[in-house]
Scaffold this active site. Structure first.
Site: not given
Length: 353
Positions: A81-82, A129-130, A147, A153, A241
């Site tokens: 996805k990166d 997106r989230r 981040r 996190r 992306c």
């Protein structure tokens, strides 16, 4: 294969080295000697600036690609996805191994699910997106930028700074941390990023063919078809992306054998509206299926939700080796035979009713 050791480039984070070790172990199982070479990327050095401001998640890729180009490493492992969808003529994705569960996961205090979090609860994510899909749920959550690596996190929840965070389930699974997940989020609520849960093993296109052959043995055809379709949605929309776009493709059993079922969402960044569409086609036509779905989204108003989307006629091809190349502009892309009807009306609620 020559007797020389394969130098595998990886980012230094715990997740990246775990993923790269997984690839290295499978190459070793095929009889190859593999050495991990740690590379620091701009995304690793700057853990406070939002990824969109740094140039999107492609910031995790450039240093690894440069190491390939200068001969410091023979292959590089990325989270798929990166990878930007813009092609790099001198590089090729030689393998996309079998994919982990691509869904997003919630880690919340007190074992709560999304539906159980009280209005006003703080949820951390670094993904537009989230954020967009969380806002579109209409749960009254306060979404905050976040981040840092996985432990950082998770620590925001255990330390009481946040009520919850959203992470990729695949990363938690690879780190052996699925025990912290309080809910695996249904794609009806939140579609994952294109390529989420998959790895890409990249090599020099003009490099030692024995290296490419060794890596190609790890390729999984079903995973490649799925991520090719998902990334084709991004390419046709000319979206990066880090755009508020989700896509998920799955191999399903149809009347005439395997079919590729693809669904995608384009959301307003503030979550005020979203557009979901789906198509089904032949796995062999994964690229065309993804581009057809992207054009359908544009026809139905996706650009009104995300004004930064480009004109599809000029979109670049995806960079996944083995996928059909895009025909020149104006030549046309064949649509999948008898595509499935649109299964979700425009701006339908994200929640599973």
């Amino acid at each position: 294969m020559s007797e020389r050791t394969l130098r595998l480039g990886t980012r230094r984070s715990a997740l990246a080295t775990t993923q790269s070790t997984w690839v290295a172990d499978r190459l070793r199982g095929l009889g190859h000697d593999v050495e991990l070479v740690e590379i620091t990327t701009e995304g690793d050095r700057d853990r406070t600036t939002p990824l969109a401001s740094l140039g999107g998640t492609g910031v995790f890729v450039s240093a690894l690609r440069e190491a390939l180009r200068v001969g410091r490493v023979d292959l590089a492992v990325h989270s798929l996805k990166d990878l930007p969808t813009t092609p790099e003529d001198d590089l090729v994705v030689a393998a996309i191994p079998s994919r982990e569960d691509p869904r997003d996961a919630l880690v919340a205090r007190d074992g709560l699910t999304l539906g159980e979090l009280p209005a006003g609860s703080t949820v951390g994510t670094g993904s537009p997106r989230r954020r967009a899909q969380l806002e579109a749920l209409g749960l009254g959550l306060e979404v905050r930028d976040l981040r840092g690596n996985v432990d950082t996190r998770l620590g925001k929840v255990t330390g009481g700074d946040l009520d919850a965070v959203v992470l990729a389930r695949a990363g938690l699974a690879r780190l052996g941390r699925t025990d912290v997940i309080t809910e695996v989020i249904d794609p009806l609520q939140m579609l994952p990023a294109p390529g989420q849960g998959a790895l890409a093993v990249e090599v020099l296109a003009s490099g030692d063919p024995t290296v490419r052959d060794a890596v190609a043995a790890l390729d999984d055809a079903d995973t490649r078809a799925c991520v090719t379709a998902e990334r084709a949605v991004l390419a046709e929309l000319e979206a990066g992306c880090s755009a508020p776009i989700g896509a998920l493709a799955e191999i399903v059993l149809g009347e005439d054998g395997d079919e590729l079922s693809l669904r995608a969402v384009v959301a307003a960044t503030d979550g005020s509206a979203d557009l979901r569409r789906s198509l089904t086609g032949d796995p062999a036509d994964a690229e065309a299926l993804g581009r057809s779905l992207a054009r359908l989204l544009l026809e139905d108003g996706a650009a009104d939700l995300a004004p930064d989307l480009g004109t599809p006629a000029g979109a670049p091809a995806t960079t996944v080796a083995g996928a059909p190349a895009r025909q020149p502009s104006g030549a046309g892309i064949p649509a999948p035979t008898e595509p499935a009807a649109q299964t979700v009306p425009p701006n339908a609620p994200e929640r599973d009713q």
